[in-house]
Write a protein that holds these residues in place. Structure first.
Motif, mmCIF file in Angstrom:
data_model
loop_
_atom_site.group_PDB
_atom_site.id
_atom_site.type_symbol
_atom_site.label_atom_id
_atom_site.label_comp_id
_atom_site.label_asym_id
_atom_site.label_seq_id
_atom_site.Cartn_x
_atom_site.Cartn_y
_atom_site.Cartn_z
ATOM 1 N N TYR A 14 39.591 48.830 31.837
ATOM 2 C CA TYR A 14 38.783 49.987 32.201
ATOM 3 C C TYR A 14 37.958 50.507 31.027
ATOM 4 C CZ TYR A 14 37.678 54.786 33.563
ATOM 5 O OH TYR A 14 37.025 55.957 33.842
ATOM 6 N N LEU A 24 40.120 49.454 42.657
ATOM 7 C CA LEU A 24 41.581 49.349 42.802
ATOM 8 C C LEU A 24 41.967 49.295 44.281
ATOM 9 C CD1 LEU A 24 43.021 51.807 40.086
ATOM 10 C CD2 LEU A 24 43.010 49.306 40.017
ATOM 11 N N THR A 71 46.281 47.902 34.734
ATOM 12 C CA THR A 71 45.909 49.316 34.848
ATOM 13 C C THR A 71 47.114 50.223 34.623
ATOM 14 O OG1 THR A 71 44.127 48.750 36.370
ATOM 15 C CG2 THR A 71 44.921 51.029 36.431
ATOM 16 N N VAL A 78 45.760 52.380 31.722
ATOM 17 C CA VAL A 78 45.087 53.596 32.188
ATOM 18 C C VAL A 78 46.038 54.649 32.739
ATOM 19 C CG1 VAL A 78 43.185 54.468 33.606
ATOM 20 C CG2 VAL A 78 43.154 52.081 32.834
ATOM 21 N N SER A 79 47.136 54.224 33.413
ATOM 22 C CA SER A 79 47.932 55.209 34.149
ATOM 23 C C SER A 79 48.565 56.284 33.266
ATOM 24 C CB SER A 79 48.985 54.518 35.026
ATOM 25 O OG SER A 79 50.103 54.138 34.292
ATOM 26 N N VAL A 103 44.514 57.906 38.650
ATOM 27 C CA VAL A 103 44.849 56.473 38.576
ATOM 28 C C VAL A 103 46.374 56.302 38.585
ATOM 29 C CG1 VAL A 103 44.732 54.414 37.099
ATOM 30 C CG2 VAL A 103 42.709 55.870 37.385
#
Lengths: 210, 210
Positions: A22, A56, A106, A110-111, A117
């Motif tokens: 990302y 996603l 992810t 990112v989470s 997300v």
């Protein structure tokens, strides 16, 4: 079934995020790889994050759904768990692109940082765990697992094993490491069978080995 | 032992990369969190990537060395493998920060894209695998593992299990999922003991279950 032009562009955006992650993906790269104009990105998706979340969802429908099919059936059991892991292994090992799984990349990248997300990833992991749990209950009922098998433990272990296998697939390791990992997961599943010698609480012997 | 000012700054840069990842970290954030000036970043490390690689080396010396201590000894065996995994579990589970392991976050996020980082990650994974391999040979020699145990398979599986445990620690899952995962790895190790019933090639029964 022919893809529409917008589905095609979403698929290309998905591939960019899948490959690069990302944060390393710029709006400029998304535009050049998908043919989307900046106004379309912001108009349709509001932001890079909005477009990412749309990819996603697309990934869930298109990729995850196919992978989880063996364990998503209500009557799934041990053989289906085994088929599911073999499917992931084959996908991860056949590719030299090292893209791994978009959802699991992810989860790690990112989470921890973006709440919306995190919700998508949480739901994905909870669904996966739920499938493993139901299949484990079925396996226990059928006698594929011992009657005292802790299906919550099995469901959590297998969910973590999926993370391990896909992360291994994104790492600089030879393909043999992936098949050795798969063998380990299958060895664990085998140890739950009624024919395997019962050893008391898992790990108790290792404690005494020191 | 007092840290020098430059070590202190390197530690703070390490924390930023560990928490946020490589690509989400800007030079501006590094400057504000470490007190380094732009000229110092570029003068001492040439680039953000140079600084990142310096933090990976620092992480190896400071964090990885402590974690791998149980399995790094030449006479390490099954009890040491078990202690190593309990150590990772405790570190991953006690923290609600969800930082995971900098090296394994980097393996997934950065190593597919930057060759010099890939080399650092490859060496880390090869060392880890080497420790598991040697400890498995020792365990087999001592009779903790069955004499026919495939130590290459064990070493690769355990390396992947480390990735799984740390990645799980960066995911939105409850702490119980981590201890369930640890139990699974310990169950696998238990299944290699001479007392566990031998089941032929791992997974062969699952094939016949369908």
């Amino acid at each position: 079934m022919a893809r529409t032009r917008s589905e095609d562009r979403l698929d290309r955006a998905m591939d960019v995020f899948w490959q690069r992650g990302y944060y390393d993906t710029s709006i400029e790269e998304l535009m050049s790889r998908t043919g989307l104009h900046r106004a379309a990105v912001y108009g349709s998706f509001r932001s890079k994050r909005g477009l990412f979340e749309a990819t996603l969802r697309r990934y869930q429908e298109k990729v995850v759904a196919a992978f989880v099919a063996p364990i998503a059936r209500p009557d799934a059991t041990l053989a289906d768990i085994d088929q599911f892991f073999r499917g992931i292994h084959d996908a991860a090992a056949q590719s030299d692109k090292r893209w791994g799984c978009l959802m699991i990349n992810t989860a790690s990248e990112v989470s921890p940082h973006i709440r919306s997300v995190e919700r998508i990833v949480s739901l994905y992991l909870a669904n996966l765990r739920g499938f493993f749990h139901r299949a484990s209950v079925n396996a226990r009922t059928r006698g594929d697992f011992r009657s005292e098998t802790d299906v919550d433990q099995v469901a959590d272990y297998l969910t973590g094993a999926v993370l391990g296998l896909w992360t291994l697939g994104r790492c600089p390791v030879p393909a043999l490491a992936l098949s050795h990992y798969l063998q380990g997961v299958r060895g664990y599943l085998d140890s739950l069978r009624p024919g395997a010698k019962r050893r008391g609480p898992s790990g108790s012997r290792a404690d005494r080995a020191s």
